[in-house]
Design a protein around this motif. Structure first.
Motif, PDB file in Angstrom:
ATOM      1  N   GLN A  21       0.524 -24.008 -21.629  1.00  0.00           N
ATOM      2  CA  GLN A  21       1.905 -23.696 -22.016  1.00  0.00           C
ATOM      3  C   GLN A  21       2.803 -24.898 -21.736  1.00  0.00           C
ATOM      4  O   GLN A  21       3.653 -25.246 -22.556  1.00  0.00           O
ATOM      5  N   CYS A  22       2.634 -25.518 -20.551  1.00  0.00           N
ATOM      6  CA  CYS A  22       3.537 -26.609 -20.171  1.00  0.00           C
ATOM      7  C   CYS A  22       2.951 -27.313 -18.947  1.00  0.00           C
ATOM      8  O   CYS A  22       2.676 -26.669 -17.932  1.00  0.00           O
ATOM      9  N   ASP A  23       2.809 -28.632 -19.039  1.00  0.00           N
ATOM     10  CA  ASP A  23       2.290 -29.399 -17.894  1.00  0.00           C
ATOM     11  C   ASP A  23       3.144 -29.176 -16.644  1.00  0.00           C
ATOM     12  O   ASP A  23       2.639 -29.054 -15.531  1.00  0.00           O
ATOM     13  N   LYS A  24       4.450 -29.131 -16.875  1.00  0.00           N
ATOM     14  CA  LYS A  24       5.362 -29.017 -15.734  1.00  0.00           C
ATOM     15  C   LYS A  24       5.178 -27.666 -15.027  1.00  0.00           C
ATOM     16  O   LYS A  24       5.266 -27.576 -13.808  1.00  0.00           O
ATOM     17  N   ARG A  25       4.908 -26.645 -15.819  1.00  0.00           N
ATOM     18  CA  ARG A  25       4.672 -25.330 -15.222  1.00  0.00           C
ATOM     19  C   ARG A  25       3.479 -25.394 -14.269  1.00  0.00           C
ATOM     20  O   ARG A  25       3.544 -24.897 -13.143  1.00  0.00           O
ATOM     21  N   LEU A  26       2.389 -26.003 -14.738  1.00  0.00           N
ATOM     22  CA  LEU A  26       1.211 -26.109 -13.881  1.00  0.00           C
ATOM     23  C   LEU A  26       1.543 -26.937 -12.645  1.00  0.00           C
ATOM     24  O   LEU A  26       1.158 -26.585 -11.528  1.00  0.00           O
ATOM     25  N   GLU A 210       8.404 -34.903 -16.962  1.00  0.00           N
ATOM     26  CA  GLU A 210       9.766 -34.633 -17.440  1.00  0.00           C
ATOM     27  C   GLU A 210       9.676 -33.887 -18.755  1.00  0.00           C
ATOM     28  O   GLU A 210       9.424 -34.478 -19.804  1.00  0.00           O
ATOM     29  N   ILE A 211       9.826 -32.594 -18.691  1.00  0.00           N
ATOM     30  CA  ILE A 211       9.754 -31.752 -19.902  1.00  0.00           C
ATOM     31  C   ILE A 211      10.998 -30.885 -19.928  1.00  0.00           C
ATOM     32  O   ILE A 211      11.316 -30.205 -18.931  1.00  0.00           O
ATOM     33  N   GLU A 212      11.714 -30.945 -21.020  1.00  0.00           N
ATOM     34  CA  GLU A 212      12.945 -30.160 -21.157  1.00  0.00           C
ATOM     35  C   GLU A 212      12.613 -28.702 -21.456  1.00  0.00           C
ATOM     36  O   GLU A 212      11.697 -28.421 -22.254  1.00  0.00           O
ATOM     37  N   PRO A 213      13.320 -27.762 -20.839  1.00  0.00           N
ATOM     38  CA  PRO A 213      13.111 -26.357 -21.198  1.00  0.00           C
ATOM     39  C   PRO A 213      13.464 -26.118 -22.670  1.00  0.00           C
ATOM     40  O   PRO A 213      14.384 -26.746 -23.193  1.00  0.00           O
ATOM     41  N   ASP A 214      12.712 -25.212 -23.283  1.00  0.00           N
ATOM     42  CA  ASP A 214      12.868 -25.002 -24.725  1.00  0.00           C
ATOM     43  C   ASP A 214      12.169 -23.695 -25.080  1.00  0.00           C
ATOM     44  O   ASP A 214      11.771 -22.941 -24.195  1.00  0.00           O
ATOM     45  N   GLY A 215      11.943 -23.500 -26.377  1.00  0.00           N
ATOM     46  CA  GLY A 215      11.274 -22.272 -26.822  1.00  0.00           C
ATOM     47  C   GLY A 215       9.902 -22.097 -26.191  1.00  0.00           C
ATOM     48  O   GLY A 215       9.457 -20.973 -25.978  1.00  0.00           O
ATOM     49  N   HIS A 216       9.229 -23.199 -25.882  1.00  0.00           N
ATOM     50  CA  HIS A 216       7.873 -23.078 -25.342  1.00  0.00           C
ATOM     51  C   HIS A 216       7.859 -22.371 -23.981  1.00  0.00           C
ATOM     52  O   HIS A 216       6.816 -21.903 -23.545  1.00  0.00           O
ATOM     53  N   CYS A 217       9.012 -22.296 -23.324  1.00  0.00           N
ATOM     54  CA  CYS A 217       9.072 -21.671 -21.989  1.00  0.00           C
ATOM     55  C   CYS A 217       8.903 -20.149 -22.079  1.00  0.00           C
ATOM     56  O   CYS A 217       8.696 -19.493 -21.056  1.00  0.00           O
ATOM     57  N   HIS A 218       9.033 -19.606 -23.279  1.00  0.00           N
ATOM     58  CA  HIS A 218       8.975 -18.140 -23.430  1.00  0.00           C
ATOM     59  C   HIS A 218       7.738 -17.676 -24.180  1.00  0.00           C
ATOM     60  O   HIS A 218       7.600 -16.480 -24.455  1.00  0.00           O
ATOM     61  N   GLU A 222       6.514 -15.657 -20.452  1.00  0.00           N
ATOM     62  CA  GLU A 222       7.770 -16.075 -19.844  1.00  0.00           C
ATOM     63  C   GLU A 222       7.435 -16.960 -18.657  1.00  0.00           C
ATOM     64  O   GLU A 222       6.699 -16.537 -17.758  1.00  0.00           O
ATOM     65  N   CYS A 223       7.954 -18.171 -18.636  1.00  0.00           N
ATOM     66  CA  CYS A 223       7.629 -19.070 -17.522  1.00  0.00           C
ATOM     67  C   CYS A 223       8.460 -18.683 -16.301  1.00  0.00           C
ATOM     68  O   CYS A 223       9.679 -18.532 -16.393  1.00  0.00           O
ATOM     69  N   PRO A 224       7.837 -18.556 -15.142  1.00  0.00           N
ATOM     70  CA  PRO A 224       8.593 -18.157 -13.942  1.00  0.00           C
ATOM     71  C   PRO A 224       9.526 -19.259 -13.430  1.00  0.00           C
ATOM     72  O   PRO A 224      10.318 -19.009 -12.524  1.00  0.00           O
ATOM     73  N   PHE A 225       9.442 -20.464 -14.011  1.00  0.00           N
ATOM     74  CA  PHE A 225      10.292 -21.562 -13.533  1.00  0.00           C
ATOM     75  C   PHE A 225      11.523 -21.756 -14.419  1.00  0.00           C
ATOM     76  O   PHE A 225      12.235 -22.746 -14.289  1.00  0.00           O
ATOM     77  N   TRP A 226      11.750 -20.836 -15.343  1.00  0.00           N
ATOM     78  CA  TRP A 226      12.882 -20.966 -16.277  1.00  0.00           C
ATOM     79  C   TRP A 226      14.202 -21.130 -15.523  1.00  0.00           C
ATOM     80  O   TRP A 226      14.997 -22.020 -15.816  1.00  0.00           O
ATOM     81  N   GLU A 227      14.456 -20.282 -14.545  1.00  0.00           N
ATOM     82  CA  GLU A 227      15.737 -20.369 -13.816  1.00  0.00           C
ATOM     83  C   GLU A 227      15.868 -21.719 -13.130  1.00  0.00           C
ATOM     84  O   GLU A 227      16.937 -22.324 -13.116  1.00  0.00           O
ATOM     85  N   HIS A 228      14.767 -22.190 -12.558  1.00  0.00           N
ATOM     86  CA  HIS A 228      14.809 -23.485 -11.869  1.00  0.00           C
ATOM     87  C   HIS A 228      15.077 -24.613 -12.868  1.00  0.00           C
ATOM     88  O   HIS A 228      15.932 -25.470 -12.632  1.00  0.00           O
ATOM     89  N   CYS A 229      14.356 -24.596 -13.984  1.00  0.00           N
ATOM     90  CA  CYS A 229      14.487 -25.690 -14.954  1.00  0.00           C
ATOM     91  C   CYS A 229      15.840 -25.687 -15.653  1.00  0.00           C
ATOM     92  O   CYS A 229      16.245 -26.714 -16.194  1.00  0.00           O
ATOM     93  N   THR A 230      16.513 -24.555 -15.695  1.00  0.00           N
ATOM     94  CA  THR A 230      17.782 -24.484 -16.442  1.00  0.00           C
ATOM     95  C   THR A 230      18.989 -24.344 -15.509  1.00  0.00           C
ATOM     96  O   THR A 230      20.087 -24.052 -15.982  1.00  0.00           O
TER      97      THR A 230
HETATM   98  S1  SF4 Z   1      10.684 -23.436 -17.686  1.00  0.00           S
HETATM   99 FE1  SF4 Z   1      10.214 -25.540 -17.053  1.00  0.00          FE
HETATM  100  S2  SF4 Z   1       8.172 -25.431 -16.225  1.00  0.00           S
HETATM  101 FE2  SF4 Z   1       8.482 -23.584 -17.375  1.00  0.00          FE
HETATM  102  S3  SF4 Z   1       7.671 -23.957 -19.388  1.00  0.00           S
HETATM  103 FE3  SF4 Z   1       9.829 -24.479 -19.440  1.00  0.00          FE
HETATM  104  S4  SF4 Z   1       9.970 -26.633 -18.982  1.00  0.00           S
HETATM  105 FE4  SF4 Z   1       7.936 -25.947 -18.394  1.00  0.00          FE
END
Ligand code: SF4
Length: 497
Positions: A21-26, A210-218, A222-230
């Motif tokens: 889903q996202c390198d940053k999530r991992l 460095e990955i910007e939050p976007d549609g891929h976060c959902h 649902e990525c649990p780091f959404w609140e942190h990233c935004t």
């Molecule tokens: S919320 Fe952050 S960590 Fe999660 S998918 Fe989006 S950019 Fe990646």
């Protein structure tokens, strides 16, 4: 920028999928799990449901053995798996553990399919095969292949939404569908080692990608780091623009990050334009529309729950079952009366609920609702209860949708592009807030109902949950009364003549 001390952590199936889903999530899952939003009641209910479905799926494989060793007992789990595989009397192994090149997996069901081969089966709560399931099965099959386990079939076992429970024991063979995805998954196995290597390399860095939050976060989860990233994004961040995300994608490509920076030449939907204008707006017809209600005005809201494994005859998996309603009744002289219903017995609530509802709604007046969900529930009740069908369908002709009225005739910057009652009510009636309630959304209400009726044994706690459910449902209907009142004050008077 936060720096971390790199390690070479072991990968797993769930870490692989996070990385897909996202390198940053991992990266965050490995180095900064504290950045994740805490699991809420809604998410916990979904996890519990997944566990229940997994446990039920195991019943389809009589004689199967569970590897009980947990995720922190890897060595013991690997040893137990090897012992069970060596015993030809064991037809299936649940939660079998395997490790290859430092990637650890647990297989939901490993079924013996011949003397020398096995069937890999992943169990999912969904009712169809999704793209993410291919990735899920690919990494598992790759590890099994690496361990030298001969795999005859790679399968997904998912819920069958069309199964109609007839009462008695659930027919497990109909409740689940098993789809053989071997042909789809096998060609993907060659991609796995590269991807695992990329993820391992990424995890050796001292800072998160460095990955910007976007549609891929959902999507697919649902990525649990959404609140942190935004957390540093403003309320006017372009991603908050409602409706299709196509405009958002185009704007971001041009470097536009704020709604206020969208050039005026860009074609926006009506709602997007209102959000961009960011001013309160009332249509000239609002007063007339509000006055179209017939007294006494009922304000109706249902709460439902959706058991994955059907509980009542003639219901399907995930079928919404109404368990509760609230009705605030406003007479023409603006007197308000509240009636309510909550079924607290484990039996099928629908008939008693419908009889009480028909009595409460009577035959006169508009029935104010918020969305077309109540119409859906009433229609489903009419189908399920032939003796009450005519009365229930008659009720649907009196529905008056306040959501549609607001969407078409009013906007306030406080809505931030959302017409959910959870956004609209606190904006227009700040004194009525969900914040002070134990239950603050429908999903939590649903989980609470299931817990109260089927699990909770302490009567004091049951009573507390009952009150919490009643307060939540009542606020939705009282909220509609107050919204109609506030909107009437805001509406422009209808010109005379
Ligand atoms: S919320 Fe952050 S960590 Fe999660 S998918 Fe989006 S950019 Fe990646």
């Amino acid at each position: 920028m936060t720096t971390f001390i790199p390690r070479t952590p072991r990968l797993s199936k769930s870490r692989f999928l996070s990385g897909q889903q996202c390198d940053k999530r991992l990266y965050f899952e490995v180095y900064a799990p504290e950045f994740a939003t805490k699991i809420d009641a809604q998410r916990q209910a979904m996890l519990n449901m997944g566990k229940q479905i997994g446990d039920t799926a195991q019943l389809c494989f009589p004689g199967g053995e569970l590897v009980t060793e947990g995720y922190r007992q890897s060595a013991a789990a690997l040893e137990k798996t090897a012992a069970l595989m060596a015993d030809p009397e064991i037809p299936a192994i649940f939660e079998a553990a395997f490790q290859f090149e430092d990637t650890m997996i647990r297989v939901d069901i490993l079924e013996r399919s011949g003397e020398q081969s096995w069937r890999l089966i992943e169990v999912k709560a969904s009712s169809r095969v999704k793209a993410v399931h291919h990735a899920d099965l690919s990494v598992q099959a790759y590890v099994l292949q690496g361990c030298g386990i001969p795999i005859s079939n790679i399968c997904l076992m998912h819920m069958n939404r069309h199964y109609v429970f007839q009462g008695g024991d659930v027919d497990l063979r109909q409740l689940f569908m098993v789809e053989d995805l071997t042909e789809d998954v096998r060609p993907r196995l060659t991609e796995i080692p590269n991807r695992l290597a990329q993820l391992r390399e990424m995890l050796t860095r001292e800072t998160a990608p460095e990955i910007e939050p976007d549609g891929h976060c959902h999507s697919p989860y649902e990525c649990p780091f959404w609140e942190h990233c935004t957390k540093d994004k403003s309320d006017r961040w372009i991603f908050h623009l409602p409706g299709t995300k196509e405009v958002v994608r185009r704007m971001r490509k041009q470097g536009i990050e704020h709604i206020d920076d969208i050039p005026s030449r860009v074609k926006l939907s009506m709602l997007q334009q209102r959000m961009k204008d960011n001013v309160e707006w009332c249509s000239p017809e609002l007063q007339q529309v509000l006055e179209s209600v017939q007294y006494p005005v009922h304000h109706l809201d249902f709460e439902t729950f959706m058991p994955a494994i059907p509980l009542y005859p003639r219901t399907r998996p995930y079928q919404p079952i109404p368990t509760q309603w609230s009705n605030h009744i406003e007479s023409e002289d603006l007197n308000l009366r509240h009636e309510k219903f909550l079924y607290t017995d484990p039996r099928d609530p629908r008939e008693e609920l419908a009889v009480a509802l028909i009595s409460s709604l009577g035959t006169e007046g508009s029935i104010c609702v918020y969305s077309d969900y109540e119409k859906y529930v009433l229609t489903a009740l009419a189908e399920a209860l032939p003796a009450l069908r005519a009365e229930l369908l008659q009720i649907t002709h009196r529905l008056w949708d306040l959501l549609a009225v607001i969407q078409n005739h009013y906007y306030h910057p406080g809505f931030s592009g959302s017409f959910s009652i959870k956004s609209v009510l606190p904006t227009l009636v700040p004194s009525l807030s969900y914040q002070n309630l134990d239950i603050q959304n429908g999903a939590t209400a649903s989980g609470t109902y299931h817990h109260m009726v089927f699990q909770e044994t302490d009567w004091v706690e049951r009573q507390r949950l009952e009150t919490a459910l009643e307060e939540y449902c009542a606020l939705d209907t009282l909220g509609m009364v107050e919204l109609r009142r506030v909107l009437s004050e805001k509406a422009q008077p209808i010109p005379e003549g």
